[in-house]
Write a protein that holds these residues in place. Structure first.
Motif, PDB file in Angstrom:
ATOM      1  N   SER A 154       0.817  -1.211   0.000  1.00  0.00           N
ATOM      2  CA  SER A 154       0.000   0.000   0.000  1.00  0.00           C
ATOM      3  C   SER A 154       0.851   1.262   0.000  1.00  0.00           C
ATOM      4  CB  SER A 154      -0.921   0.009   1.215  1.00  0.00           C
ATOM      5  OG  SER A 154      -1.746  -1.118   1.181  1.00  0.00           O
ATOM      6  N   ILE A 155       1.909   1.275   0.825  1.00  0.00           N
ATOM      7  CA  ILE A 155       2.716   2.500   0.906  1.00  0.00           C
ATOM      8  C   ILE A 155       3.449   2.774  -0.410  1.00  0.00           C
ATOM      9  CG2 ILE A 155       4.730   3.505   2.065  1.00  0.00           C
ATOM     10  CD1 ILE A 155       3.488   2.775   4.676  1.00  0.00           C
ATOM     11  N   PRO A 156       4.028   1.763  -1.067  1.00  0.00           N
ATOM     12  CA  PRO A 156       4.597   2.036  -2.394  1.00  0.00           C
ATOM     13  C   PRO A 156       3.565   2.594  -3.376  1.00  0.00           C
ATOM     14  CG  PRO A 156       5.422  -0.036  -1.583  1.00  0.00           C
ATOM     15  CD  PRO A 156       4.403   0.426  -0.601  1.00  0.00           C
ATOM     16  N   THR A 157       2.320   2.066  -3.314  1.00  0.00           N
ATOM     17  CA  THR A 157       1.281   2.605  -4.196  1.00  0.00           C
ATOM     18  C   THR A 157       1.025   4.080  -3.895  1.00  0.00           C
ATOM     19  OG1 THR A 157       0.223   0.446  -4.195  1.00  0.00           O
ATOM     20  CG2 THR A 157      -1.078   2.271  -5.014  1.00  0.00           C
ATOM     21  N   LEU A 158       0.910   4.390  -2.586  1.00  0.00           N
ATOM     22  CA  LEU A 158       0.706   5.784  -2.191  1.00  0.00           C
ATOM     23  C   LEU A 158       1.871   6.638  -2.684  1.00  0.00           C
ATOM     24  CD1 LEU A 158      -0.603   5.491   1.477  1.00  0.00           C
ATOM     25  CD2 LEU A 158      -1.926   6.040  -0.577  1.00  0.00           C
ATOM     26  N   GLY A 159       3.062   6.080  -2.626  1.00  0.00           N
ATOM     27  CA  GLY A 159       4.247   6.792  -3.098  1.00  0.00           C
ATOM     28  C   GLY A 159       4.165   7.079  -4.592  1.00  0.00           C
ATOM     29  N   ASP A 160       3.724   6.085  -5.359  1.00  0.00           N
ATOM     30  CA  ASP A 160       3.583   6.270  -6.802  1.00  0.00           C
ATOM     31  C   ASP A 160       2.595   7.381  -7.119  1.00  0.00           C
ATOM     32  OD1 ASP A 160       5.337   4.293  -7.363  1.00  0.00           O
ATOM     33  OD2 ASP A 160       3.832   2.744  -7.752  1.00  0.00           O
ATOM     34  N   PHE A 167       7.050   7.904   1.448  1.00  0.00           N
ATOM     35  CA  PHE A 167       6.355   6.699   1.005  1.00  0.00           C
ATOM     36  C   PHE A 167       7.206   5.879   0.031  1.00  0.00           C
ATOM     37  CE2 PHE A 167       2.077   9.024   1.616  1.00  0.00           C
ATOM     38  CZ  PHE A 167       2.038   8.609   2.929  1.00  0.00           C
ATOM     39  N   ASN A 168       8.175   6.540  -0.601  1.00  0.00           N
ATOM     40  CA  ASN A 168       8.965   5.845  -1.615  1.00  0.00           C
ATOM     41  C   ASN A 168      10.203   5.162  -1.051  1.00  0.00           C
ATOM     42  OD1 ASN A 168       7.430   6.103  -3.963  1.00  0.00           O
ATOM     43  ND2 ASN A 168       7.974   8.263  -4.114  1.00  0.00           N
ATOM     44  N   THR A 174      15.496  -2.242   4.269  1.00  0.00           N
ATOM     45  CA  THR A 174      16.822  -1.898   4.783  1.00  0.00           C
ATOM     46  C   THR A 174      16.779  -1.967   6.301  1.00  0.00           C
ATOM     47  OG1 THR A 174      16.206   0.428   4.939  1.00  0.00           O
ATOM     48  CG2 THR A 174      17.243  -0.280   2.883  1.00  0.00           C
ATOM     49  N   PRO A 175      17.944  -2.100   6.970  1.00  0.00           N
ATOM     50  CA  PRO A 175      17.931  -2.132   8.436  1.00  0.00           C
ATOM     51  C   PRO A 175      17.237  -0.907   9.049  1.00  0.00           C
ATOM     52  CG  PRO A 175      20.059  -2.840   7.627  1.00  0.00           C
ATOM     53  CD  PRO A 175      19.278  -2.389   6.425  1.00  0.00           C
ATOM     54  N   GLY A 176      17.473   0.260   8.469  1.00  0.00           N
ATOM     55  CA  GLY A 176      16.884   1.484   9.017  1.00  0.00           C
ATOM     56  C   GLY A 176      15.368   1.484   8.914  1.00  0.00           C
ATOM     57  N   THR A 177      14.847   1.184   7.723  1.00  0.00           N
ATOM     58  CA  THR A 177      13.390   1.175   7.560  1.00  0.00           C
ATOM     59  C   THR A 177      12.773   0.002   8.329  1.00  0.00           C
ATOM     60  OG1 THR A 177      13.619  -0.054   5.507  1.00  0.00           O
ATOM     61  CG2 THR A 177      13.336   2.326   5.323  1.00  0.00           C
ATOM     62  N   GLY A 178      13.530  -1.088   8.471  1.00  0.00           N
ATOM     63  CA  GLY A 178      13.036  -2.215   9.272  1.00  0.00           C
ATOM     64  C   GLY A 178      12.863  -1.797  10.718  1.00  0.00           C
ATOM     65  N   PHE A 179      13.847  -1.047  11.240  1.00  0.00           N
ATOM     66  CA  PHE A 179      13.769  -0.579  12.624  1.00  0.00           C
ATOM     67  C   PHE A 179      12.590   0.357  12.815  1.00  0.00           C
ATOM     68  CE2 PHE A 179      14.730   2.717  15.750  1.00  0.00           C
ATOM     69  CZ  PHE A 179      14.925   1.950  16.876  1.00  0.00           C
ATOM     70  N   TRP A 180      12.503   1.384  11.964  1.00  0.00           N
ATOM     71  CA  TRP A 180      11.425   2.363  12.149  1.00  0.00           C
ATOM     72  C   TRP A 180      10.064   1.755  11.834  1.00  0.00           C
ATOM     73  CZ3 TRP A 180      11.977   6.184  15.244  1.00  0.00           C
ATOM     74  CH2 TRP A 180      13.264   6.665  15.473  1.00  0.00           C
ATOM     75  N   GLY A 181      10.040   0.814  10.892  1.00  0.00           N
ATOM     76  CA  GLY A 181       8.789   0.106  10.627  1.00  0.00           C
ATOM     77  C   GLY A 181       8.314  -0.623  11.873  1.00  0.00           C
ATOM     78  N   SER A 182       9.235  -1.288  12.563  1.00  0.00           N
ATOM     79  CA  SER A 182       8.870  -2.006  13.790  1.00  0.00           C
ATOM     80  C   SER A 182       8.363  -1.040  14.854  1.00  0.00           C
ATOM     81  CB  SER A 182      10.076  -2.766  14.337  1.00  0.00           C
ATOM     82  OG  SER A 182      10.641  -3.579  13.355  1.00  0.00           O
ATOM     83  N   VAL A 183       9.046   0.113  14.970  1.00  0.00           N
ATOM     84  CA  VAL A 183       8.614   1.096  15.969  1.00  0.00           C
ATOM     85  C   VAL A 183       7.204   1.590  15.646  1.00  0.00           C
ATOM     86  CG1 VAL A 183       9.056   3.397  16.921  1.00  0.00           C
ATOM     87  CG2 VAL A 183      10.955   1.802  16.565  1.00  0.00           C
ATOM     88  N   ILE A 184       6.970   1.888  14.366  1.00  0.00           N
ATOM     89  CA  ILE A 184       5.648   2.394  13.962  1.00  0.00           C
ATOM     90  C   ILE A 184       4.559   1.380  14.324  1.00  0.00           C
ATOM     91  CG2 ILE A 184       4.176   2.914  11.954  1.00  0.00           C
ATOM     92  CD1 ILE A 184       6.673   4.192  10.662  1.00  0.00           C
ATOM     93  N   VAL A 185       4.801   0.110  14.011  1.00  0.00           N
ATOM     94  CA  VAL A 185       3.775  -0.894  14.291  1.00  0.00           C
ATOM     95  C   VAL A 185       3.552  -1.013  15.794  1.00  0.00           C
ATOM     96  CG1 VAL A 185       3.077  -3.290  14.022  1.00  0.00           C
ATOM     97  CG2 VAL A 185       4.316  -2.154  12.191  1.00  0.00           C
ATOM     98  N   PHE A 186       4.636  -1.015  16.571  1.00  0.00           N
ATOM     99  CA  PHE A 186       4.476  -1.131  18.021  1.00  0.00           C
ATOM    100  C   PHE A 186       3.675   0.049  18.568  1.00  0.00           C
ATOM    101  CE2 PHE A 186       5.574   0.063  22.305  1.00  0.00           C
ATOM    102  CZ  PHE A 186       5.296  -1.107  22.983  1.00  0.00           C
ATOM    103  N   VAL A 187       4.045   1.247  18.142  1.00  0.00           N
ATOM    104  CA  VAL A 187       3.366   2.447  18.662  1.00  0.00           C
ATOM    105  C   VAL A 187       1.891   2.416  18.278  1.00  0.00           C
ATOM    106  CG1 VAL A 187       3.224   4.961  18.458  1.00  0.00           C
ATOM    107  CG2 VAL A 187       5.436   3.850  18.775  1.00  0.00           C
TER     108      VAL A 187
END
Lengths: 315, 279
Positions: A154-160, A167-168, A174-187
């Motif tokens: 969904s986010i890549p589509t929103l980015g397009d 969104f892109n 990547t390790p960075g987006t994996g980390f922040w992705g995990s934080v976002i889901v937890f929050v």
């Protein structure tokens, strides 16, 4: 005369023996009730939790590769391995630490401000409380998969569509987006739970105290800092404790969100223990990690409660 | 209307708008799941954010069949209800007895329960699997239920222990004088008085057991015994990239617990609050 003299002691003896048996019977009955009332639950607890805990400490000093081979005593070798030869355990410990610090702070700050807004007489207050709490009732495995879909589709589509840079990003790639992705889901998942506790604390504040502060000419910020926050410290204690216990033990959400990837960069320590024991079949090494995990998690949560308890004030 | 009042109302309106935007942000993931669960695969690949043009219910039919949804739902219901029923009754009995008869045995039991609350599940899971297999608790429903008894007792006893202290002793004493046995006075007099905290315990443990993944993963291998989280996990193992069916599965997995929450939300929110303040 003789008869009465004779009867006296007989009666007394009768009474005293009877008294003893009644007391004895009562004591026996009480012991039986103790067993019936406290025994069954404790039996399950002792067998499943206590025995496992003690066995785990024993296994951590052994080399043991599963059920078919007997554990062999190797002393502290597993602990040495964890600290010196296991780079993935270090990566997992580091990830868990960073994830814990960031997530506990972000979720608590956000929950506090949402609570602060939702105790105002807003029209949407009730609906919003329900909505923000909702993710808490759903299983972590489900939520992880939900967000894996959102991040990778969904986010890549929103980015397009929108061309917005955020969104892109290669989310979860990547390790960075994996980390922040995990934080976002937890929050997203847990903020509502903490918010509910903060709301209860804010509602419980005596209106007169705020009134008094206002009359004394305190500004909004001063009231927040000097009156409201000190009074909700008990809730902060509880919420930080809960958030710590969720984040340090994080397993299912990240298991389904990234499965530890990319390249093991989002593997939590709890997942590392699981993989060590149940995928690589090193039960001994896994147990050593489990013991270290217990020591760290238990001391962090105990220390936290002791520290924040000291900040609590009487209204 | 005084100027201050106008300003207050305007502030509220701004806060209201911000809060509604935040709420929509929290709701967005559900929109993405629901909107895409009714799209054929090609449409998801093309646009995974749009509202569906046609409703393709095939995803749900297929997911229902592959996950064997009625069976996993039944398994979840059985495991959750029996685990919680057992731990609440045993926990309430133990907590009441501990408060009423404080001697060294009951005191040490309580200390052990409280101490065990800081043990993470992952710290005992390895030997726990060994213990469970020795006791033939692996791959059986009653086995996993008994394991939940063990892990659920500490919080159950802790919460009820705190609550029993607030229950007046006089009622039990008069019942005892009237000739009630311990058993009768517990079930007829004490247990009904514990109702508020029992509801809290049931809610907290339901949210845990219904959604629990790791414990069933370790002890339930047979497909026929899988609970909802396990069934969903297995489905994803097989059909990783078929998002249509996968999202339908996720939706079905969420529906029962979301319905439970929406119908009992007043109790759940107050249960969460009272349970955590004590914890």
């Amino acid at each position: 005369m003789n008869a009465t003299v004779g009867r006296g002691p007989t009666v007394r003896r009768y009474e005293s023996t009877q008294g003893e048996t009644v007391a004895d019977r009562r004591r026996l009955q009480a012991a039986k009730d103790d067993l019936v009332f406290m025994g069954p639950g404790f039996l399950f607890f002792a067998v499943i939790v206590l025995i496992s805990f003690v066995m785990g400490i024993f296994y951590s000093f052994t080399e043991w590769n599963g059920v078919n081979r007997e554990p062999v005593w190797i002393g502290f070798q597993n602990y040495v391995t964890v600290f010196q030869g296991d780079s993935q355990a270090a990566v997992a410990a580091m990830f868990t630490l960073r994830f814990t610090v960031v997530s506990v702070i972000v979720s608590n700050v956000l929950a506090f401000f949402l609570a602060f807004a939702l105790v105002l007489p807003l029209k949407s207050s009730r609906v919003m409380r329900t909505l923000i709490f909702l993710p808490n009732v759903i299983g972590g495995i489900i939520l992880g998969f939900v967000w894996r879909f959102i991040f990778t589709n969904s986010i890549p589509t929103l980015g397009d569509i929108s061309g917005i840079g955020l969104f892109n990003l290669p989310w979860l790639g990547t390790p960075g987006t994996g980390f922040w992705g995990s934080v976002i889901v937890f929050v997203w998942q847990r903020t509502g739970y903490l918010m509910v506790i903060y709301i209860a604390a804010l509602v419980g504040i005596d209106e007169h105290l705020l009134e008094a502060a206002r009359i004394d000419g305190a500004s909004g910020a001063a009231i927040l800092r000097r009156v409201i926050i000190p009074l909700v410290v008990p809730a902060i204690t509880v919420c930080v404790f809960l958030a710590l216990s969720w984040t340090t033990k994080m397993f299912d959400v990240i298991f389904s969100l990234t499965n530890g990837g990319p390249f093991g960069s989002t593997e939590t320590f709890a997942m590392n223990i699981y993989f060590e024991a149940f995928q690589y079949n090193s039960y001994g090494l896994g147990s050593a990690k489990a013991v270290l995990f217990f020591i760290v998690v238990a001391s962090i949560s105990t220390a936290q409660v002791l520290i924040t308890k000291r900040w609590e004030v009487e209204a | 209307m005084t100027p201050t009042q106008t300003r207050y109302v305007r502030t509220y309106l701004v806060v209201e708008i911000i809060i509604i935007l935040v709420g929509l942000l929290f709701l967005a993931p559900f929109y993405f799941v629901l909107a895409n669960a009714v799209k054929p695969f090609g449409a998801i690949i093309e646009n995974a954010a749009s509202f569906p043009e046609t409703f393709y219910w095939q995803n749900f039919a297929e997911a229902w069949r592959v996950v064997q949804f009625p069976r996993v739902l039944m398994n979840s219901l059985i495991v959750t209800s029996f685990s919680i029923g057992g731990m609440v009754i045993m926990g309430a009995m133990a907590a009441w007895r501990m408060v009423r008869r404080p001697h060294w045995v009951s005191r040490s039991m309580f200390v052990l329960y409280v101490a065990a609350m800081v043990i993470p599940f992952q710290s005992v899971m390895i030997p726990m699997v060994k213990v469970a297999s020795v006791l033939n608790m692996i791959n059986t429903r009653y086995g996993v239920i008994m394991i939940y008894f063990g892990f659920g007792m500490p919080l159950t006893v802790f919460l009820l222990h705190g609550f029993v202290k607030s229950v007046p002793r006089e009622l039990e004493e008069s019942a005892y004088i009237d000739g009630c046995t311990t058993w009768q006075s517990f079930f007829r007099i004490v247990l009904p008085l514990l109702q508020t905290m029992v509801v809290t315990v049931i809610i907290l443990q339901t949210l845990w057991i219904w959604n629990d993944f790791l414990l069933p993963l370790l002890v339930l291998f047979r497909r026929g015994l899988h609970t909802i989280p396990l069934g969903i996990f297995r489905f994803f193992g097989q059909y990783m990239d078929q998002w249509g069916g996968a999202l339908a599965t996720l939706t079905m997995g969420m529906v029962p617990i979301v319905a439970f929450f929406l119908s009992l939300q007043k109790y759940i929110i107050s249960g969460v609050t009272s349970g955590s303040v004590k914890g």
